[in-house]
Design an enzyme around this catalytic site. Structure first.
Site, mmCIF file in Angstrom:
data_model
loop_
_atom_site.group_PDB
_atom_site.id
_atom_site.type_symbol
_atom_site.label_atom_id
_atom_site.label_comp_id
_atom_site.label_asym_id
_atom_site.label_seq_id
_atom_site.Cartn_x
_atom_site.Cartn_y
_atom_site.Cartn_z
ATOM 1 N N GLN A 66 0.839 -1.195 0.000
ATOM 2 C CA GLN A 66 0.000 0.000 0.000
ATOM 3 C C GLN A 66 0.878 1.250 0.000
ATOM 4 O O GLN A 66 1.247 1.770 1.046
ATOM 5 C CB GLN A 66 -0.946 0.008 1.199
ATOM 6 C CG GLN A 66 -1.911 1.151 1.108
ATOM 7 C CD GLN A 66 -3.133 0.967 1.962
ATOM 8 O OE1 GLN A 66 -3.276 -0.002 2.691
ATOM 9 N NE2 GLN A 66 -4.025 1.919 1.871
ATOM 10 N N PHE A 67 1.193 1.723 -1.211
ATOM 11 C CA PHE A 67 2.068 2.884 -1.345
ATOM 12 C C PHE A 67 1.457 4.136 -0.730
ATOM 13 O O PHE A 67 2.173 5.072 -0.366
ATOM 14 C CB PHE A 67 2.430 3.128 -2.815
ATOM 15 C CG PHE A 67 1.334 3.745 -3.633
ATOM 16 C CD1 PHE A 67 1.285 5.123 -3.801
ATOM 17 C CD2 PHE A 67 0.368 2.952 -4.222
ATOM 18 C CE1 PHE A 67 0.269 5.695 -4.561
ATOM 19 C CE2 PHE A 67 -0.641 3.510 -4.977
ATOM 20 C CZ PHE A 67 -0.699 4.891 -5.151
ATOM 21 N N THR A 68 0.134 4.164 -0.565
ATOM 22 C CA THR A 68 -0.514 5.361 -0.027
ATOM 23 C C THR A 68 -0.146 5.626 1.432
ATOM 24 O O THR A 68 -0.405 6.720 1.933
ATOM 25 C CB THR A 68 -2.050 5.286 -0.164
ATOM 26 O OG1 THR A 68 -2.528 4.142 0.528
ATOM 27 C CG2 THR A 68 -2.460 5.221 -1.638
#
Length: 149
Positions: free
Chosen positions: A78-80
């Site tokens: 989850q790059f966010t």
């Protein structure tokens, strides 16, 4: 490296109508990887995750780890988690690792957790995923390698 660790009684990741990862009791981990992350952060993360004492003992105190309870782990990239919304209203993801570099570290995290003996399921890197879970407790812990927490 940043991680949101949720103690779950069940969790599943789907891509479209296909289940790509599923666990029973254990930890669902949303994993954010930064451009600076490498082998040191991978080792730190795996050790922290499998030894994190967030499962209850006989006195209902959080004294047991994933290893102690024989739980599973489900890691979802989850790059966010590296979204920075301090300026303006649209987050910047400039610190997040991208593409093959991020995938390499994500795969290394999966392998490092599996090497501890914990069964480790995975999401699908780079895909639009739907995550379903039953948060047990609820218990949710934030880990950040930069802060050592």
């Amino acid at each position: 490296m940043r991680a949101v660790v949720q103690r779950v009684s069940t969790a599943r990741v789907t891509v479209g109508d296909r289940t790509v990862g599923e666990i029973g009791s254990g930890a669902l981990v949303l994993l954010g990887i930064s451009k600076e992350d490498g082998d040191r952060e991978v080792a730190w993360f795996a050790d922290k995750l499998v030894n994190l004492r967030i499962w209850p003992d006989d006195d209902n105190k959080m004294n047991h780890s994933l290893l102690d309870v024989g739980g599973d782990a489900l890691l979802v990239s989850q790059f966010t988690l590296y979204g920075d919304a301090s300026k303006g209203r649209r987050p910047s993801f400039i610190r997040a690792a991208q593409g093959p570099d991020a995938e390499k570290i994500y795969e290394a995290c999966l392998a490092a957790v599996a090497e501890t003996g914990v069964h480790c399921a995975a999401g699908e890197f780079g895909a639009m995923m739907q995550v379903s879970l039953v948060n047990d407790g609820p218990v949710t812990i934030l880990l950040d390698s930069e802060r050592g927490s």
